[in-house]
Structures are given as C-alpha cells and as structure tokens.
Design a protein around this motif. Structure first.
Motif, short mmCIF file in Angstrom:
data_model
loop_
_atom_site.label_atom_id
_atom_site.label_comp_id
_atom_site.label_asym_id
_atom_site.label_seq_id
_atom_site.Cartn_x
_atom_site.Cartn_y
_atom_site.Cartn_z
N THR A 133 1.96 12.84 -6.00
CA THR A 133 0.99 11.88 -6.14
C THR A 133 1.46 10.46 -5.82
O THR A 133 3.06 9.93 -7.26
N VAL A 134 1.23 9.46 -5.88
CA VAL A 134 1.99 8.03 -6.15
C VAL A 134 0.16 6.97 -6.03
O VAL A 134 -1.10 7.20 -5.17
N THR A 135 0.38 5.94 -7.50
CA THR A 135 -0.81 5.23 -7.48
C THR A 135 -1.38 3.88 -6.15
O THR A 135 0.08 3.50 -5.80
N GLN A 146 7.10 12.74 1.60
CA GLN A 146 7.88 11.10 1.96
C GLN A 146 6.95 10.30 1.43
O GLN A 146 5.66 10.29 1.37
N VAL A 147 7.20 8.76 0.61
CA VAL A 147 6.56 8.64 0.32
C VAL A 147 6.48 7.40 0.64
O VAL A 147 7.55 6.58 0.70
N THR A 148 5.74 6.44 1.03
CA THR A 148 5.59 4.96 2.05
C THR A 148 4.77 3.90 1.51
O THR A 148 3.64 3.96 0.87
N MET A 149 5.81 3.05 2.00
CA MET A 149 4.85 1.32 0.87
C MET A 149 5.15 0.62 2.67
O MET A 149 5.88 0.21 2.80
N LEU A 150 3.71 -0.15 3.15
CA LEU A 150 3.57 -0.83 3.86
C LEU A 150 2.46 -2.26 3.02
O LEU A 150 2.24 -1.87 2.14
N ASP A 185 0.84 -1.15 -0.01
CA ASP A 185 -0.32 -0.26 0.46
C ASP A 185 0.33 1.21 0.22
O ASP A 185 1.88 1.55 0.83
N TRP A 186 0.50 1.99 -1.13
CA TRP A 186 1.63 2.87 -0.95
C TRP A 186 0.88 4.52 -1.02
O TRP A 186 -0.22 4.61 -1.02
N ASP A 187 1.41 5.76 0.12
CA ASP A 187 0.85 6.98 0.26
C ASP A 187 2.15 7.89 0.14
O ASP A 187 3.77 7.70 0.26
N LEU A 203 4.88 7.35 -8.94
CA LEU A 203 5.26 8.49 -8.72
C LEU A 203 4.68 9.52 -9.57
O LEU A 203 5.06 9.52 -10.84
N THR A 204 3.97 10.67 -9.64
CA THR A 204 3.58 11.58 -10.63
C THR A 204 3.98 13.56 -9.48
O THR A 204 3.08 13.05 -8.70
#
Length: 653
Positions: A470-472, A504-508, A460-462, A495-496
């Motif tokens: 933004t990140v899909t 900060q982009v996070t993947m959970l 899950d990306w944020d 990422l756009t």
C-alpha cells in the motif's frame, strides 16, 4: 421666572455626565493600550524571526567544518535578543539518523552527510513576559552524494564571497548547469528546502519553497523565493493603473535577469479577495492575475490561453467558485461574481509579486535510496538536463531513468516524487538558447528558467496491487488539534509491504498552479494536463526459506510550547526527534525512522523479523521530557506484517 426650556443642568446631572465620559475615556485608553501592546509584540516577533533566519543563512555560508553550535546576543530597536543555535550531525543509512540513534553507519563517516541547525531566539516582551521563536534548516557538506559537486576557489577578489552548501539528497537534488563532465567551475541549481511548506487558512493553501542558483566561478548566488497561493476572488472591473504586469526572467548579456518591464501598472481587469479569511498575498493575487491585449501582444501573460478563448479585453478566463465546489461543471465568472484563483508569486526586493503560471513538463518517482546513491543521482540529474534540452529544441521528451524499479524486503519505505517545470521564454530568448545548444556551448542551461521540485507531498499516489503493498495518500493537513488526533502533518508516498509479489506505484501531479498546491484544476486549460510517473515494486518472498515480516507505524508528535504563563501544543519539528531511539529485543532486527520534509508524518519500521518470532520493540529518548504511548510494542509468534501501530509522542521541556 425661568421657563423649563431655559433652565440649565443641575449639579447632579453634570456629575453623572462627567462619570459617563470618564468611564468611556478610560475604556478607550485601555483599548488603545491593548492595540499598542499587540502591535509591539508583533513587531518583536517579526524581528526575532528575521534574526533567526539571518543566523541560519550565516551558517549556510560557513565552511562545512565550521558549522557548529553557538550563541549570541543581538540588539534590535533597543531590545536584546538571545540567539542560540544547535547543530546536530545527520547520517543517511536506511533513513536519516543522528548521534545516539540505532542503526547508524558502521564505521561512522569522518563527517556527517548533513547537519541540522535549530536557531532559537528568546527575548523579554514589552509586557515583561518571556517570548521565543525559532527556525530550522539542514546543511550539507560539499561532496554530497548528489552529483559530486566540486568547489574550486577563484582568484582573490575584494567582493564578499558566498560559500555554497549543497542540499542533502534525497530531498534536494543539485543540477549542474553544464554539459562538460570535466568542468571544475560551473553553476549549480537546486530547490533548497527539503519539500514545499504547506500552510492552510480556512481551507485554502499556500505552498512556498526556494530555488538557489550558485555560480562557483564568482562565488555568488541568486535565490528565488516562490509562493503559490490559493484565493477566492471577486471581479471588480477594468481599472487604470491598479493591476500590474507579470514579473519574469529574460536573457540579457547572456544572463538571466528580471525583466525591467515587469511589475508595471497598466489598464486592465482587476479583482479583489471575496472575503477576509484568506492569506494576505490574495490581495495581490486577485488584483494582478489578469491579462490585457498589450500583454498578450508582448507574450508576457500570467496564464497561457488561445486568442479565441480570451475575453475582448485580452484577459484569460476565470471560472465560478461554485462550479468546482459543487461539481456542477465549469461556468465562466462574470463581473461582480466570485471565482477561484491560484497565483504563483516570487519575492522581489522583499515583496511577493505575481509571476507567470507554473508549467509542469515531467514527473519522476523513485525510492529515497535511489536518489542517495551517487550513480543513480547522477543518472537522474542527466535526465533533467535532457528533458530541458528536448523542450527547448521542440523534440520528444526522453524516457525517465529505467533503473528506478526496486526489490524490497517486508517493511515501510518512503518514495520520492519530483517534477520539472519550465517557464515560457520570449521568441528571442528561446532562439538564443537554441543557438547556444547548436553552437556546442556547455553552459547553455544557465540561460534557461527551469525548476526541479520535490513534490512528494503534493502528488496523488496509488498502488496497483494493495495485496502486495500500500502507499499513503493522506489529505493535505497542517492542523494541530490533539483532541481530534491531528498532528500538524500528513503522509504521502510511504510504501508499506503486505505480501510477496509485484505492484506498480504511480504518482500523478496536476499541471499548472493547482498542481503545486495539490488541488484539482480550476481552469479548463488545466484539465487533462496531469502527468504521472510509475515504478515497479517487487516484494521478496523466498520460497523454501525463512519468511521475514515487519512492524511499522507513524509517530504522532506534539511539543508543549510554553510562552510566559501560557502553553500550547504544536506539531514537532525535525530537531525535536533528536535523541529518539528504537530498539528490538532481537538483535537481528533492524529498526529505523525517517520522514520527508517538515510537513511529512515521520514513520518507523522494524524489518527482518523472522516468521514465528516473539520480541519486543522499545521506544526511548535521551530527552527525559519525551513520553511515548505506548513505549513498548510486544510481538508474539508473528505470521504476517503487523497492522500499523502508531506511537503518540508528547514532549514537555
């Protein structure tokens, strides 16, 4: 005189009865013929797929220079299958590109970074109709930018030799199983498929991928073919010699090997699929994914759980399906009730058997370019080895590489998420590995059952600041339905950029089996076991200088597959994009397209468009059957990143 009760049948009655019987028999014969034809066609298609997969494996074991296009005729069960394999060069330069694409490296390397192979098998079915099947894969040269692998030929021997082709970064990372940086002969481990393949059936998922361990000294390899399947099960009860014990790897003679006591029939609780609309592997999953007291005592269980939480039979707990669907909390399932199950399975002797659950230990996010860079790739591989070492020794995990943050210009970029998994080892197995580390054995990692997996499409990306980028994080879909705008793929981690600044982009990722299929936990033990990784993204905004923007979007591609007199729309594969070109009227603008794995939505991005510029972006292909809608995008007096402009592609060949 003959009474009414004694009278026989008249000729007319007999004739009518014969007609009725004849009609019924004719229907049965026709129905049997239909079943027979369906069975034969299924067997033919299965044979064709086996032939295609075998050809792909043969290509993988060739010397890199010898991986070229070709054709052959293969006879199987009295039928001839025409096999054609097409090999196209692939170069990594701001995304993957092939011959004829815009933005190829200049000068072009003497050898491509990878080769895409499409194997197509065609035949004439028993009914006289033309049929076809295909598989595809990517192969790479020895000196890929993924750790500087070296192949050294061992002395001549009589056994068959296997040539190893490392996978292509950033999708595949090869981990050297040695601490000796000067070693020329060592083992290598990698997840061979670019990303897990995601399938759905009635809302349930199955994810498959392979892990290969190659031994350069003996030129042999061990392939582990895994499937993780989601099922709706129903408790049946305790039965004798129906359910099996887990398969697993143990250490024997300093080598990992399958446990001879795995897969044995025992007395324990068993289940069954709650309905028929599920993957076939759910039969084994529901039946076998249960523990008993003997399994707990031996330490070989499917799911780790405390002794106090286990049932009197030794089984781990299962929870009602309605608890998760309705969000009413976790309620334990009882006999004859339905429960959700997710099983990890491995192919053994041609059959999938249930394996102990996945145990995720760490995740890491980065840009694609980070993993392609040789030095950064080596840094990440060293980090993986350090994580496994710390887990074995019971030490704190090392920090993820601190050079993953990125400064980007306006545009779209694919980020990559990777996860590390470690299987539980028996006490004696674990102690043997600890001793190997303490004794300074460079190859201690060859004794450890660990896995490094690309889970970009399953996390899950944020983005913390969507005003910057933004990140899909699209829903996991594999549906092909042009009328509803589904294209058999989805996007995560793309990422756009929006404006200058930092985000900060996070993947959970979820721990346990549900993390592999991208689902929330279905067991209380997995709640709170999610692991995340973050990186900082800085989008350049140069004060007092020219501002640049980007135009980007997705490709929604469908391929019209014709079989005999029928046709159907199917989602495009990587090779269908060969020959695609993107060009801008402004020669200072760079356009490219890329995608991660066969389940990801391809994206394009034209970067470096000067503020106030007006230009056109044209999409084309060397394939005359490829139609773009729209084929041209016009940009006038650009003052910001254009909203995503998606391109529909239809391929009619």
């Amino acid at each position: 005189m003959i009474s009414r009760q004694q009278r026989g049948f008249t000729f007319v009655e007999v004739l009518v009865a014969l007609v009725i019987i004849a009609v019924g028999v004719t229907g049965l014969v026709s129905l049997q013929r239909t079943f027979t034809q369906g069975s034969v066609r299924a067997a033919e298609r299965s044979a064709a797929l086996e032939i295609a997969q075998h050809r792909l494996e043969l290509l993988r074991f060739n010397e890199y220079a010898d991986i070229v296009s070709g054709s052959a005729t293969v006879a199987r069960d009295g039928k001839d299958y025409q096999v054609v394999w097409t090999v196209t060069p692939q170069y990594y330069h701001n995304g993957w590109k092939t011959s004829g694409d815009v933005g190829l490296p200049n000068p072009l390397p003497s050898e491509p970074d990878a080769k895409a192979a499409l194997v197509q098998v065609s035949w004439t079915s028993r009914g006289g109709e033309a049929d076809a099947a295909s598989v595809e894969g990517w192969l790479s040269k020895f000196n890929m930018r993924d750790g500087g692998l070296v192949i050294t030929n061992p002395p001549p021997r009589s056994e068959p030799k296997v040539t190893y082709n490392p996978g292509a970064a950033p999708e595949v990372i090869a981990i050297k199983l040695t601490d000796d940086s000067n070693a020329t002969l060592f083992q290598v481990k990698e997840t061979t498929r670019p990303t897990p393949s995601v399938l759905t059936k009635d809302g349930r998922r199955m994810v498959t991928f392979d892990t290969v361990t190659y031994d350069q000294a003996t030129q042999t390899q061990r392939v582990e073919d895994f499937a993780t399947v989601e099922c709706l099960c129903k408790f049946v009860g305790i039965q004798d010699d129906v359910g099996r014990t887990p398969q697993r790897l143990i250490l024997k003679d300093d080598q990992l090997t399958l446990d001879p006591d795995g897969g044995k029939l025992v007395r324990k609780m068993v289940g069954e699929p709650a309905d028929s609309n599920q993957p076939e592997l759910c039969v084994e999953c529901c039946r076998d994914h249960h523990d008993n007291e003997e399994m707990v005592a031996s330490g070989n269980v499917y799911r780790e759980e405390s002794a106090a939480a286990r049932l009197p039979s030794g089984d781990h707990r299962h929870f009602r399906a309605s608890s998760f669907i309705l969000g009413t909390g976790l309620a334990q399932a009882s006999l004859n009730e339905n429960y959700l199950e997710v099983c990890r399975m491995r192919r053994i002797d041609g059959w999938y058997e249930v394996y102990p659950d996945w145990e995720m230990q760490a995740v890491t996010v980065s840009t694609s370019e980070y993993l392609v860079d040789e030095a950064s790739n080596q840094t990440y591989a060293n980090y993986v080895r350090a994580v496994i070492r710390a887990l074995v020794l019971g030490e704190a995990l090392p920090a993820a590489p601190n050079d993953r943050d990125a400064t980007l210009m306006n545009g779209s970029y694919q980020l990559i998420g990777r996860a590390i998994y470690l299987d539980k080892m028996s006490d004696s197995h674990l102690q043997a590995v600890i001793s190997a580390i303490q004794n300074g054995e460079d190859d201690w990692l060859t004794k450890v059952p660990f896995y490094e997996v690309n889970n970009t499409l399953l996390g899950d990306w944020d983005s913390s600041n969507t005003g910057v980028a933004t990140v899909t994080n699209e829903e996991i879909e594999t549906i092909v339905d042009p009328d509803r705008n589904y294209y058999g793929n989805y996007s995560r981690g793309r990422l756009t950029t929006v404006a200058g600044g930092t985000t900060q982009v996070t993947m959970l990722s979820q721990g346990g089996n549900t993390g592999i299929i991208g689902r929330p936990p279905i067991h209380v033990r997995d709640i709170g076991r999610d692991i995340s990784s973050a990186m900082n993204i800085t989008v350049e905004e140069r004060s007092g200088e020219t501002t640049y923007f980007a135009v980007s979007g997705e490709f929604h591609c469908l391929f019209n597959k014709v079989t005999g007199n029928t046709s159907s729309w199917q989602d495009c594969k990587k090779n269908d994009y060969n020959g695609l070109t993107i060009s801008a009227s402004d020669l200072n603008v760079t356009c490219s397209f890329s995608f991660v794995g066969k389940s990801a939505t391809p994206i394009y991005s034209c970067n470096g468009i000067q503020q106030g510029s007006s230009l056109s972006i044209q999409f084309g292909s060397s394939n005359p059957g490829m139609v773009f809608t729209p084929s041209v995008i016009s940009v006038s007096n650009i003052q910001a990143n254009d909203p995503e402009q998606d391109i529909d592609i239809r391929i009619n060949n």
